[in-house]
Design a protein around this motif. Structure first.
Motif, PDB file in Angstrom:
ATOM      1  N   ASP A 103       0.809  -1.217   0.000  1.00 35.05           N
ATOM      2  CA  ASP A 103       0.000   0.000   0.000  1.00 35.05           C
ATOM      3  C   ASP A 103       0.843   1.269   0.000  1.00 35.05           C
ATOM      4  O   ASP A 103       0.323   2.367   0.158  1.00 35.05           O
ATOM      5  N   ASP A 104       2.155   1.123  -0.169  1.00 32.01           N
ATOM      6  CA  ASP A 104       3.013   2.303  -0.204  1.00 32.01           C
ATOM      7  C   ASP A 104       2.712   3.107  -1.469  1.00 32.01           C
ATOM      8  O   ASP A 104       2.705   2.559  -2.579  1.00 32.01           O
ATOM      9  N   PRO A 105       2.453   4.413  -1.353  1.00 27.06           N
ATOM     10  CA  PRO A 105       2.024   5.205  -2.513  1.00 27.06           C
ATOM     11  C   PRO A 105       3.086   5.367  -3.591  1.00 27.06           C
ATOM     12  O   PRO A 105       2.750   5.690  -4.726  1.00 27.06           O
ATOM     13  N   ASP A 106       4.362   5.140  -3.256  1.00 24.38           N
ATOM     14  CA  ASP A 106       5.427   5.335  -4.245  1.00 24.38           C
ATOM     15  C   ASP A 106       6.113   4.038  -4.651  1.00 24.38           C
ATOM     16  O   ASP A 106       7.109   4.064  -5.368  1.00 24.38           O
ATOM     17  N   ARG A 107       5.603   2.899  -4.182  1.00 21.54           N
ATOM     18  CA  ARG A 107       6.265   1.628  -4.475  1.00 21.54           C
ATOM     19  C   ARG A 107       6.312   1.343  -5.974  1.00 21.54           C
ATOM     20  O   ARG A 107       7.372   1.042  -6.536  1.00 21.54           O
ATOM     21  N   ASP A 108       5.179   1.429  -6.637  1.00 15.87           N
ATOM     22  CA  ASP A 108       5.141   1.110  -8.067  1.00 15.87           C
ATOM     23  C   ASP A 108       5.972   2.094  -8.881  1.00 15.87           C
ATOM     24  O   ASP A 108       6.637   1.717  -9.844  1.00 15.87           O
ATOM     25  N   ARG A 109       5.915   3.345  -8.489  1.00 12.29           N
ATOM     26  CA  ARG A 109       6.696   4.368  -9.190  1.00 12.29           C
ATOM     27  C   ARG A 109       8.199   4.068  -9.086  1.00 12.29           C
ATOM     28  O   ARG A 109       8.944   4.145 -10.068  1.00 12.29           O
ATOM     29  N   TYR A 110       8.620   3.704  -7.881  1.00  5.60           N
ATOM     30  CA  TYR A 110      10.038   3.414  -7.665  1.00  5.60           C
ATOM     31  C   TYR A 110      10.482   2.223  -8.513  1.00  5.60           C
ATOM     32  O   TYR A 110      11.516   2.253  -9.182  1.00  5.60           O
ATOM     33  N   ASN A 111       9.672   1.149  -8.491  1.00  6.18           N
ATOM     34  CA  ASN A 111      10.015  -0.036  -9.279  1.00  6.18           C
ATOM     35  C   ASN A 111      10.070   0.262 -10.773  1.00  6.18           C
ATOM     36  O   ASN A 111      10.903  -0.274 -11.506  1.00  6.18           O
ATOM     37  N   GLU A 112       9.165   1.140 -11.220  1.00  2.00           N
ATOM     38  CA  GLU A 112       9.123   1.445 -12.646  1.00  2.00           C
ATOM     39  C   GLU A 112      10.347   2.242 -13.071  1.00  2.00           C
ATOM     40  O   GLU A 112      10.898   2.027 -14.157  1.00  2.00           O
ATOM     41  N   VAL A 113      10.777   3.160 -12.246  1.00  2.00           N
ATOM     42  CA  VAL A 113      11.975   3.941 -12.588  1.00  2.00           C
ATOM     43  C   VAL A 113      13.193   3.035 -12.680  1.00  2.00           C
ATOM     44  O   VAL A 113      14.005   3.143 -13.599  1.00  2.00           O
ATOM     45  N   LEU A 114      13.328   2.114 -11.712  1.00  2.00           N
ATOM     46  CA  LEU A 114      14.478   1.214 -11.734  1.00  2.00           C
ATOM     47  C   LEU A 114      14.349   0.130 -12.803  1.00  2.00           C
ATOM     48  O   LEU A 114      15.350  -0.488 -13.180  1.00  2.00           O
ATOM     49  N   GLY A 115      13.119  -0.087 -13.282  1.00  2.00           N
ATOM     50  CA  GLY A 115      12.915  -1.180 -14.237  1.00  2.00           C
ATOM     51  C   GLY A 115      12.998  -2.529 -13.557  1.00  2.00           C
ATOM     52  O   GLY A 115      13.574  -3.482 -14.105  1.00  2.00           O
ATOM     53  N   ASN A 116      12.472  -2.615 -12.353  1.00  2.00           N
ATOM     54  CA  ASN A 116      12.539  -3.846 -11.563  1.00  2.00           C
ATOM     55  C   ASN A 116      11.661  -4.922 -12.202  1.00  2.00           C
ATOM     56  O   ASN A 116      10.440  -4.814 -12.209  1.00  2.00           O
ATOM     57  N   ARG A 117      12.287  -5.954 -12.752  1.00  2.00           N
ATOM     58  CA  ARG A 117      11.554  -6.978 -13.500  1.00  2.00           C
ATOM     59  C   ARG A 117      12.107  -8.375 -13.193  1.00  2.00           C
ATOM     60  O   ARG A 117      13.270  -8.536 -12.824  1.00  2.00           O
ATOM     61  N   GLN A 118      11.254  -9.375 -13.390  1.00  2.00           N
ATOM     62  CA  GLN A 118      11.696 -10.769 -13.427  1.00  2.00           C
ATOM     63  C   GLN A 118      11.869 -11.142 -14.900  1.00  2.00           C
ATOM     64  O   GLN A 118      10.942 -10.975 -15.692  1.00  2.00           O
ATOM     65  N   VAL A 119      13.055 -11.619 -15.268  1.00  2.00           N
ATOM     66  CA  VAL A 119      13.298 -12.017 -16.658  1.00  2.00           C
ATOM     67  C   VAL A 119      13.893 -13.421 -16.677  1.00  2.00           C
ATOM     68  O   VAL A 119      14.452 -13.901 -15.680  1.00  2.00           O
ATOM     69  N   LEU A 120      13.767 -14.093 -17.832  1.00  2.00           N
ATOM     70  CA  LEU A 120      14.348 -15.420 -18.000  1.00  2.00           C
ATOM     71  C   LEU A 120      15.704 -15.292 -18.684  1.00  2.00           C
ATOM     72  O   LEU A 120      15.815 -14.758 -19.790  1.00  2.00           O
ATOM     73  N   ILE A 121      16.746 -15.754 -18.015  1.00  2.00           N
ATOM     74  CA  ILE A 121      18.087 -15.788 -18.587  1.00  2.00           C
ATOM     75  C   ILE A 121      18.543 -17.235 -18.548  1.00  2.00           C
ATOM     76  O   ILE A 121      18.672 -17.823 -17.455  1.00  2.00           O
ATOM     77  N   GLN A 122      18.761 -17.816 -19.742  1.00  2.00           N
ATOM     78  CA  GLN A 122      19.145 -19.231 -19.838  1.00  2.00           C
ATOM     79  C   GLN A 122      18.155 -20.106 -19.065  1.00  2.00           C
ATOM     80  O   GLN A 122      18.531 -20.968 -18.271  1.00  2.00           O
ATOM     81  N   GLN A 123      16.857 -19.790 -19.251  1.00  2.00           N
ATOM     82  CA  GLN A 123      15.746 -20.537 -18.656  1.00  2.00           C
ATOM     83  C   GLN A 123      15.664 -20.414 -17.138  1.00  2.00           C
ATOM     84  O   GLN A 123      14.943 -21.178 -16.491  1.00  2.00           O
ATOM     85  N   LYS A 124      16.367 -19.448 -16.565  1.00  2.00           N
ATOM     86  CA  LYS A 124      16.304 -19.224 -15.127  1.00  2.00           C
ATOM     87  C   LYS A 124      15.711 -17.842 -14.858  1.00  2.00           C
ATOM     88  O   LYS A 124      16.154 -16.852 -15.446  1.00  2.00           O
TER      89      LYS A 124
END
Length: 706
Positions: free
Chosen positions: A201-222
């Protein structure tokens, strides 16, 4: 926790602080996960966070708990202050030893003509002297600023309250009672924030993640966590200007976005054992936050997340080393050594200590092409932020680890360039600038013109400057051998405007407003009066404690104020600021949050220069050309004149009522209702969308139970 960070900014001085250049940047839409925010004064290190393996980790986010157990100093105990906070339901407590007096909606102006009265003789303008006494109702401490931190003494070696301290006190009163502006007192820069592991419920959590580009990605199937917008680079000071230089590696792979640095896990280093490619880490054990001779223990939390708990390495300190290295399969570091040993060059960066953090980073070698100049407003904001958290940063291995480089120096850094904005810091999960500057929330009308405070106390401007019409002598102690208190040590980290839930106006039941939204500053910060000294918990980190060598309650000081060419209304305002109202008391000196420096002001007397006695050619020489005058008469004159301008009784306005409510020694709130919230009891997390009660609500509740 969601809005209070000791590593973030300090308060706005007694009001809001000093002016700073506005940083006008392009807006963005951004976001993240757990706040690194912490409590204010009187705190203990904690450094708890919930990061786990395969994530990038932030450094320098240790916290401070704020234990305020409301113990009383000897001779200052009464029933009200004996109520202990532990007797109440702390799960719903929201409070602080300070609160806010709202700004008046409009500033009452003073004309340009009325400002031009300095240095002339006019029977309608008044000059003279005010005398008064200050009695310490609780122990009082004015720091002399020296290494031993003794009580201030003037040039005659007398204990005294400095004239500058008295001036600041009465000027602050005049801004409220004089319906004046605060434009020159507000620092205008962008605060910074970090939201590592923030609540949902933090009002700036999503904004912060979006600026950093915080993502889960697959690298070599991991699946791995990456910060797709964060780059590694170098910051260099060239002639006082700061530039960001890129590295020779533009990106590791497209799936990882702009990420061009490498991440090494301490568990991976431990698993390589005797691999000669990792012998460097056996030689430089100070690089590692954990003792790798001991195994990491597996632990599951209540949500089913797996954590690896290691044994802390006491020699770990944030720093960076020049190294060479080898990479396999795009991102896997297979060897690290001294410069020149391997093909690739760069810097090994290990960031601030943080619980469970196991990541260290390699930033590839710098290249000269493509440098970016950091905007001066951003540099200024960073320096303000750094200065205000400098004391706290000493606990993370020294403030110099977080400072900008000196002339000619270059340091590895992490940065983001996104939608016209630039962010930089010494850890991948860096602190971001808010969208708006502090001053954008200051919405008093007519605040740019002249007002009574500027007329009386002087002001500077681009075109014209005016000197003060009032001067303040030291208030000198009247007893030859003053009573002294036993020395104490407290934490004096001041409340910070980064606590947006409290410093900004919030609407009950609605979403929390931060500096990333349309916001309004709540008002002028004032400390509550306390009926006794409260002691904080044990200060285990001696680097953050301040020495308090106070004079005891009962000591009396005498002071003088000289004034020249005041109008009757201005003199009335000045006298009202000194005398205040029946039962009014004030806070003076250090450690106000703990009850030090509660003082009463009395024996206010007024003498006015008689122009005929002083300058009349036909009159005999008069060695005392002053007439005693009635203090109340001038105060009444001011109140009547200001009430006519406001079209209502000035004493009934919300700012004035709130101010005197907080200064009334007969209705001081219970000690457990004006303490700092506890980190240990997780009161910051439990507060939900609650902000500080308004002073009137708190006092009304207190009265109903006494």
């Amino acid at each position: 926790m969601d809005d209070l960070d000791l590593s973030e900014l300090q308060g706005w001085g007694n009001i809001l602080g000093k002016k700073s250049e506005e940083n006008k940047g392009t807006k963005k839409t951004y976001g993240n996960k757990k706040s690194s925010e912490s409590g204010n004064n009187g705190n203990k290190q904690s450094g708890k966070t919930g990061n786990h393996e395969n994530k990038q980790f932030n450094g320098g986010g240790n916290k401070y708990s704020n234990r305020n157990v409301n113990k009383q100093s000897s001779g200052n105990i009464n029933k009200r202050s004996n109520r202990n906070a532990n007797n109440r339901d702390v799960s719903s407590y929201v409070g602080a030893p300070y609160n806010f007096v709202p700004f008046s909606k409009k500033v009452v102006p003073v004309s340009d003509k009325d400002m031009l009265v300095r240095g002339i003789i006019d029977d309608e303008l008044l000059s003279g002297e005010i005398t008064y006494s200050v009695k310490a109702e609780t122990p009082i401490f004015i720091d002399d600023g020296r290494d031993n931190h003794e009580f201030y003494r003037n040039v005659y070696d007398e204990y005294a309250i400095p004239g500058s301290t008295v001036r600041g006190l009465f000027r602050a009163h005049a801004q409220i009672l004089g319906v004046s502006g605060f434009n020159e007192d507000i620092e205008d820069y962008r605060l910074m924030y970090r939201k590592v592991g923030a609540r949902s419920d933090d009002p700036d959590r999503d904004r912060y993640n979006e600026v950093l580009g915080n993502r889960q990605v697959l690298i070599q199937q991991k699946p791995i966590s990456v910060l797709k917008h964060v780059r590694g680079g170098y910051i260099k000071n060239e002639g006082g200007k700061y530039y960001l230089y890129p590295t020779g590696v533009k990106q590791i792979c497209s799936a990882m976005g702009e990420m061009n640095y490498y991440v090494l896990s301490e568990r991976h280093i431990q698993a390589r054992g005797d691999d000669p490619g990792f012998a460097y880490f056996k030689k430089h054990k100070e690089i590692l936050q954990h003792d790798l001779s001991k195994e990491f223990k597996k632990e599951w939390d209540r949500s089913g997340r797996l954590h690896y708990k290691g044994t802390p390495n006491p020699d770990y300190v944030q720093r960076y080393y020049k190294v060479s290295y080898e990479v396999k399969n795009l991102r896997n570091i297979v060897a690290v050594g001294e410069p020149g040993k391997y093909k690739k060059e760069g810097y090994l960066v290990f960031t601030g200590k943080m619980n469970e953090k196991k990541a260290i980073y390699i930033i590839p070698e710098m290249v000269e092409e493509g440098r970016i100049q950091i905007p001066e407003a951003d540099v200024k904001a960073y320096l303000i932020d750094f200065k205000k958290k400098e004391t706290t940063l000493r606990t993370f291995g020294g403030a110099d680890k977080f400072a900008l480089p000196k002339e000619g120096q270059t340091r590895p850094v992490f940065y983001i360039e996104l939608e016209g904005r630039l962010y930089f810091g010494y850890t991948p999960r860096l602190r971001l600038f808010y969208d708006h500057t502090i001053k954008e929330g200051y919405k008093q009308e007519n605040a740019d013109g002249f007002d009574m405070v500027k007329s009386m106390f002087g002001c500077t401007g681009d075109k014209e400057s005016f000197k003060s019409k009032v001067s303040f002598s030291d208030a000198v102690l009247q007893t030859g051998n003053p009573k002294k208190e036993e020395g104490a040590k407290v934490v004096l980290g001041e409340p910070k405007p980064s606590s947006y839930r409290d410093y900004l106006e919030q609407s009950k039941g609605k979403d929390i407003v931060t500096y990333n939204h349309d916001f309004t500053l709540r008002g002028v910060k004032q400390y509550w009066l306390r009926d006794a000294i409260v002691q904080g918990g044990d200060i285990k980190n001696k680097n953050v404690g301040s020495e308090i060598n106070a004079l005891s309650a009962g000591n009396i000081f005498h002071g003088k104020i000289r004034f020249q060419n005041l109008t009757k209304e201005e003199l009335g305002l000045l006298l009202w600021c000194v005398r205040l109202e029946k039962n009014s008391q004030v806070n003076i000196g250090k450690a106000k949050a703990y009850g030090y420096g509660r003082c009463s002001i009395s024996d206010v007397s007024l003498q006015i220069l008689n122009h005929k006695k002083a300058y009349g050619l036909s009159a005999a020489l008069d060695l005392s050309p002053f007439d005693k005058a009635d203090v109340n008469e001038y105060i009444n004159t001011y109140q009547k004149a200001m009430s006519e301008k406001l079209h209502r009784d000035i004493t009934a306005t919300e700012p004035v009522k709130t101010f005197f409510m907080m200064k009334d020694a007969t209705i001081m709130p219970d000690a457990d209702r004006i303490r700092y919230m506890s980190i240990d009891a997780k009161e910051y997390q439990k507060r939900g969308k609650n902000s500080l009660q308004k002073p009137g609500e708190l006092v009304k509740r207190n009265r109903s139970e006494t």
